[in-house]
Enzyme design. Structure first.
Site, PDB file in Angstrom:
ATOM      1  N   ARG A 162      -1.741 -14.541   4.471  1.00  0.00           N
ATOM      2  CA  ARG A 162      -2.451 -13.855   5.561  1.00  0.00           C
ATOM      3  C   ARG A 162      -1.708 -14.033   6.890  1.00  0.00           C
ATOM      4  O   ARG A 162      -1.671 -13.123   7.711  1.00  0.00           O
ATOM      5  CB  ARG A 162      -3.898 -14.342   5.644  1.00  0.00           C
ATOM      6  CG  ARG A 162      -4.716 -13.783   4.477  1.00  0.00           C
ATOM      7  CD  ARG A 162      -6.133 -14.235   4.491  1.00  0.00           C
ATOM      8  NE  ARG A 162      -6.940 -13.538   5.474  1.00  0.00           N
ATOM      9  CZ  ARG A 162      -7.398 -12.297   5.346  1.00  0.00           C
ATOM     10  NH1 ARG A 162      -7.096 -11.588   4.267  1.00  0.00           N
ATOM     11  NH2 ARG A 162      -8.143 -11.756   6.278  1.00  0.00           N
TER      12      ARG A 162
ATOM     13  N   ARG B   7       2.560  -6.423   8.855  1.00  0.00           N
ATOM     14  CA  ARG B   7       1.816  -5.267   9.391  1.00  0.00           C
ATOM     15  C   ARG B   7       2.387  -4.795  10.727  1.00  0.00           C
ATOM     16  O   ARG B   7       2.419  -3.600  10.996  1.00  0.00           O
ATOM     17  CB  ARG B   7       0.337  -5.610   9.502  1.00  0.00           C
ATOM     18  CG  ARG B   7      -0.343  -5.544   8.136  1.00  0.00           C
ATOM     19  CD  ARG B   7      -1.782  -5.955   8.210  1.00  0.00           C
ATOM     20  NE  ARG B   7      -2.463  -5.759   6.942  1.00  0.00           N
ATOM     21  CZ  ARG B   7      -3.518  -6.469   6.556  1.00  0.00           C
ATOM     22  NH1 ARG B   7      -3.999  -7.421   7.338  1.00  0.00           N
ATOM     23  NH2 ARG B   7      -4.085  -6.215   5.399  1.00  0.00           N
TER      24      ARG B   7
ATOM     25  N   PHE C 276     -15.362   3.504   7.251  1.00  0.00           N
ATOM     26  CA  PHE C 276     -13.970   3.769   6.883  1.00  0.00           C
ATOM     27  C   PHE C 276     -13.748   3.829   5.370  1.00  0.00           C
ATOM     28  O   PHE C 276     -12.630   4.049   4.911  1.00  0.00           O
ATOM     29  CB  PHE C 276     -13.043   2.716   7.504  1.00  0.00           C
ATOM     30  CG  PHE C 276     -13.361   1.291   7.113  1.00  0.00           C
ATOM     31  CD1 PHE C 276     -12.875   0.754   5.932  1.00  0.00           C
ATOM     32  CD2 PHE C 276     -14.150   0.489   7.928  1.00  0.00           C
ATOM     33  CE1 PHE C 276     -13.162  -0.559   5.564  1.00  0.00           C
ATOM     34  CE2 PHE C 276     -14.442  -0.826   7.578  1.00  0.00           C
ATOM     35  CZ  PHE C 276     -13.950  -1.347   6.392  1.00  0.00           C
TER      36      PHE C 276
ATOM     37  N   GLU D 285      -9.548 -10.234  -7.733  1.00  0.00           N
ATOM     38  CA  GLU D 285      -8.753  -9.031  -7.468  1.00  0.00           C
ATOM     39  C   GLU D 285      -7.603  -8.896  -8.462  1.00  0.00           C
ATOM     40  O   GLU D 285      -7.361  -7.817  -9.001  1.00  0.00           O
ATOM     41  CB  GLU D 285      -8.238  -9.074  -6.027  1.00  0.00           C
ATOM     42  CG  GLU D 285      -9.358  -8.858  -5.015  1.00  0.00           C
ATOM     43  CD  GLU D 285      -8.945  -9.088  -3.560  1.00  0.00           C
ATOM     44  OE1 GLU D 285      -9.796  -8.966  -2.687  1.00  0.00           O
ATOM     45  OE2 GLU D 285      -7.761  -9.406  -3.308  1.00  0.00           O
TER      46      GLU D 285
ATOM     47  N   TYR E 232     -12.448  -2.086  -3.672  1.00  0.00           N
ATOM     48  CA  TYR E 232     -12.987  -2.215  -2.312  1.00  0.00           C
ATOM     49  C   TYR E 232     -14.513  -2.126  -2.276  1.00  0.00           C
ATOM     50  O   TYR E 232     -15.086  -1.775  -1.243  1.00  0.00           O
ATOM     51  CB  TYR E 232     -12.365  -1.154  -1.407  1.00  0.00           C
ATOM     52  CG  TYR E 232     -10.956  -1.496  -0.950  1.00  0.00           C
ATOM     53  CD1 TYR E 232     -10.696  -2.660  -0.232  1.00  0.00           C
ATOM     54  CD2 TYR E 232      -9.881  -0.650  -1.228  1.00  0.00           C
ATOM     55  CE1 TYR E 232      -9.412  -2.981   0.188  1.00  0.00           C
ATOM     56  CE2 TYR E 232      -8.595  -0.963  -0.803  1.00  0.00           C
ATOM     57  CZ  TYR E 232      -8.374  -2.138  -0.089  1.00  0.00           C
ATOM     58  OH  TYR E 232      -7.105  -2.450   0.335  1.00  0.00           O
TER      59      TYR E 232
ATOM     60  N   THR F  77      -5.379  -7.369  10.509  1.00  0.00           N
ATOM     61  CA  THR F  77      -5.691  -6.106   9.827  1.00  0.00           C
ATOM     62  C   THR F  77      -5.293  -4.908  10.689  1.00  0.00           C
ATOM     63  O   THR F  77      -4.822  -3.893  10.169  1.00  0.00           O
ATOM     64  CB  THR F  77      -7.222  -6.026   9.537  1.00  0.00           C
ATOM     65  OG1 THR F  77      -7.602  -7.215   8.851  1.00  0.00           O
ATOM     66  CG2 THR F  77      -7.557  -4.814   8.679  1.00  0.00           C
TER      67      THR F  77
ATOM     68  N   LYS G 197       0.815  -1.218   0.000  1.00  0.00           N
ATOM     69  CA  LYS G 197       0.000   0.000   0.000  1.00  0.00           C
ATOM     70  C   LYS G 197       0.854   1.275   0.000  1.00  0.00           C
ATOM     71  O   LYS G 197       2.062   1.231   0.267  1.00  0.00           O
ATOM     72  CB  LYS G 197      -0.946  -0.048   1.208  1.00  0.00           C
ATOM     73  CG  LYS G 197      -1.954  -1.203   1.116  1.00  0.00           C
ATOM     74  CD  LYS G 197      -3.003  -1.113   2.222  1.00  0.00           C
ATOM     75  CE  LYS G 197      -3.998  -2.259   2.110  1.00  0.00           C
ATOM     76  NZ  LYS G 197      -5.085  -2.142   3.114  1.00  0.00           N
TER      77      LYS G 197
ATOM     78  N   HIS H  83      -2.122  -5.462   1.546  1.00  0.00           N
ATOM     79  CA  HIS H  83      -3.383  -6.189   1.397  1.00  0.00           C
ATOM     80  C   HIS H  83      -3.062  -7.634   1.037  1.00  0.00           C
ATOM     81  O   HIS H  83      -2.154  -7.896   0.252  1.00  0.00           O
ATOM     82  CB  HIS H  83      -4.222  -5.559   0.274  1.00  0.00           C
ATOM     83  CG  HIS H  83      -5.385  -6.410  -0.141  1.00  0.00           C
ATOM     84  ND1 HIS H  83      -6.555  -6.442   0.570  1.00  0.00           N
ATOM     85  CD2 HIS H  83      -5.535  -7.281  -1.170  1.00  0.00           C
ATOM     86  CE1 HIS H  83      -7.392  -7.291  -0.011  1.00  0.00           C
ATOM     87  NE2 HIS H  83      -6.793  -7.812  -1.083  1.00  0.00           N
TER      88      HIS H  83
ATOM     89  N   ASN I 266      -2.356   0.247   6.648  1.00  0.00           N
ATOM     90  CA  ASN I 266      -1.824  -1.004   7.221  1.00  0.00           C
ATOM     91  C   ASN I 266      -0.843  -1.749   6.303  1.00  0.00           C
ATOM     92  O   ASN I 266      -0.658  -2.957   6.418  1.00  0.00           O
ATOM     93  CB  ASN I 266      -2.970  -1.901   7.695  1.00  0.00           C
ATOM     94  CG  ASN I 266      -3.839  -2.404   6.559  1.00  0.00           C
ATOM     95  OD1 ASN I 266      -3.652  -2.002   5.419  1.00  0.00           O
ATOM     96  ND2 ASN I 266      -4.778  -3.266   6.859  1.00  0.00           N
TER      97      ASN I 266
END
Ligand code: CMP
Length: 144
Positions: free
Chosen positions: A86, A103, A58, A127, A50, A92, A10, A116, A113
């Site tokens: 993950r 993270r 948010f 995606e 998203y 998250t 990100k 993704h 964060n």
């Protein structure tokens, strides 16, 4: 279960110069990178990506953040890829992310964060299709 997943490094992590360190962690965890590129997402692209979160409190901040600078999008391959990434990425919320996760090390907040990771095989494919054409996905071990 497939062996591929999708990731976005990100804007906060890219702007802080942490792309290389994050890719290193991904490679050291045994992932192969099948596709990778830098993208500056438009509002339309971020909203589409998203869409599932549209209407949540948010959402506006999330779209604003994801369009604030370039991101790195990639397709990663490893056995049980979705769950494996993950685990490496962590919770998250960086305050809840385990020691040694991406993270925990590079996130600034719940929205900022750092990375993704797709949450299912089906979502991963959907995606990455937003960013990669089939011919942009490498099938052999050419790179990285
Ligand atoms: P990501 O894995 O990209 O998926 C959706 C994103 O929305 C998530 O990471 C966070 O950046 C953001 N997000 C999820 N829940 C919240 C929340 N409660 N408050 C703020 N941002 C959130």
């Amino acid at each position: 279960m497939t062996n591929r997943t999708f990731t976005i490094i990100k804007p906060n992590a890219v702007a802080a110069g942490n792309t290389g360190k994050i890719l290193d962690m991904i490679l050291n965890a045994g992932f192969k990178i099948r596709a990778l590129k830098m993208v500056f997402m438009s509002r339309n692209e971020a909203t589409r990506f998203y869409a599932i979160h549209q209407g949540k409190p948010f959402f506006a901040d999330l779209v604003e953040f994801m369009t604030s600078g370039p991101v790195i999008v990639g397709i990663l391959e490893k056995e049980n890829a979705v769950a494996a990434l993950r685990e490496l990425v962590g919770n998250t919320d960086p305050a809840k992310a385990a020691e040694g996760t991406i993270r925990r090390m590079f996130a600034d907040s719940l929205t900022r964060n750092a990375i993704h990771a797709s949450d299912s095989d089906e979502n991963a494919q959907q995606e990455w299709s937003q960013f990669f054409k089939p011919k942009e996905i490498m099938v052999a071990d050419y790179c990285l």
